[in-house]
Design an enzyme around this catalytic site. Sequence first.
Site, mmCIF file in Angstrom:
data_model
loop_
_atom_site.group_PDB
_atom_site.id
_atom_site.type_symbol
_atom_site.label_atom_id
_atom_site.label_comp_id
_atom_site.label_asym_id
_atom_site.label_seq_id
_atom_site.Cartn_x
_atom_site.Cartn_y
_atom_site.Cartn_z
ATOM 1 C CD GLU A 30 -78.073 57.716 -25.681
ATOM 2 O OE1 GLU A 30 -77.037 57.513 -25.152
ATOM 3 O OE2 GLU A 30 -78.212 57.852 -26.847
ATOM 4 C CG ASP A 36 -77.792 55.923 -30.177
ATOM 5 O OD1 ASP A 36 -77.772 55.569 -28.813
ATOM 6 O OD2 ASP A 36 -76.980 56.172 -30.852
#
Length: 613
Positions: A431, A388
């Site tokens: 990401e 993330d």
Amino acid sequence: MSNTLLRIAISAALGATIAACASSGTPSPSSSSASSTEASFANANAAACQLWDGVSPVTIDVSSSFDEGQQLRDFYSQQLVTVTDGKVTLIPAEQSQGLVLLEAESHTPDAFSWDSASVYFVITDRFYNGNPDNDNSYGRSKDGKNEIGTFHGGDIAGLTTQLDYLDELGIDAIWITAPYEQIRGWVGGGMRGDFKHYGYHGYYVQDYTLMDQNMGTEDEFRQFVDSAHARGIRVVMDIVMNHTGYATLADMQQFGFGATQEYDGGIEQYLGENWSDWSPGKGETWHSFNDYVDYGDREAWQRWWGKDWVRTDISGYPAPGPSDLTMSLAYLPDFKTESLDTVGLPNFYQNKPDTKAVEIPGATVRDYLITWLSDWVREYGIDGFRADTVKHVEPEAWLELKLAASHAFDEWKQANPDKVLDDNPFWMTGEFWGQGINHSPLYAKGFDSLINFSFQEDDANKGVECLAEMQSTYQRYADVLGGREEQVLSYISSHDTKLAYGSISKTPEQHQQLGTAFALLPGAIQVFYGDESARSKGPRSSDRHQATRSPMNWDELEGDKAEVLAHWQTVLNFRKRHHAVAAGAHKQLSTSPYVFERSTEDSKVVVAYFGMQ
């Protein structure tokens, strides 16, 4: 003329037209000429998209792809046909929307490869409730309204019960939200504080060394991973190395950090005996709990993570900086992953008797985080990480994590030889907001793949009405990604952008067509839970992304979404059987009908699309 006679006449004329069109193949455009041919190609799509009447045979020229006399199978209808005069003739499956998926009858499924994977991203809490007894762990509760940001009850045990569903769907790997312990209390949700927001999504970490009790037990997690592996499904774990979760009333009270405002008669008259039971009164929002907290008491707040661990806008802590690496993303405390200073355990762990964290002599913040995360791989055999907020952590930290996790994966394989699926190394995708299919320096920093943000916005809508509209996209993706070690993970729905159903596709029929276009895309793909069943958005709030995280629509799978699911199962399983679908060279064979070939040295398929009148 009667309807019956009219249909026969149209069918006869159509059959002749299709046969003629099938033999008039067009050369595939190169990536450099794709844009120049796009307009002329679009003009032909009216003919390419509405060719089949739903009952008549169609003829496909496969002379450049398969040998004369070779027996082929239409994977969609399971019909067997033989190449005769370079062509095959068959009736597409009734529910196929004119789609034909040709493979050699002798073909056996290709081995798994990450560059062609279909990865199922599931928010565990919103998927399936396998154990209702853990729904209100740590005193968590519902809000009694829309339940936008509360725990819904989905857990790891529930995932295990649905592994057969995912296997039948044609899924190669399942990406789960972080199972480790989240903040136990809630914070105000959205800009307006209009909902009660827990860390149900796994992005509000509190303790990396423990299972969050809402997710289940360690034994349940081990059973889940082993059961997934037994079906050939890899497990990818969402991880955060950038930030902690927020401070909540529940955690402040339980672990003795932070301070509240001083009132005659005590804070309990406002917050109650159990602080987390507080709810907004007249004129208040869920953000208003902050009014009862004293963020200026330096000594009290050092009993939380401590100034050596995080930067945040709380007295006594280093202030967040202006750069991507030092900012406080969404006001979340930012881990000091760049620091070279030796640290002990987070200060509040002294009052957290259940933590498994032990002090690591000479360790930095980064060392602790990497150790804790790679331990999940070492203990359970996790196959990969989805990282993330990649842009907010130093690239060198990601490389260190990849090396540590790879070493842990090797150790798990050595300790569990009977559970090893293959010799694929540990995999990591990231990401990095806004990344497309272009090159990135991050590929040299531990990432095998990066999430592709461009497909949903730029290309996904092209295939909703007609697969032929995807030609330029297919050619470009195959040309860019073909043979490249640097891979992407494309999606049509995301928890942080929008759901495809209701925004890109408006009807179940359109969503079925979107499934075709998506499943045949070159490169690895991410199926967001419910993409395959046309899941609709949930209640809106001042955080619109919460609507993308609605409960899995199990109750619709036997109703009007059944045909959508069956179609997605078919095309995803075809993709799974053939490495060439996602990783092969793309060659257009015909414009009308739209026919293309995908091929590698070991595998070849032909896809034909006739559309429906």
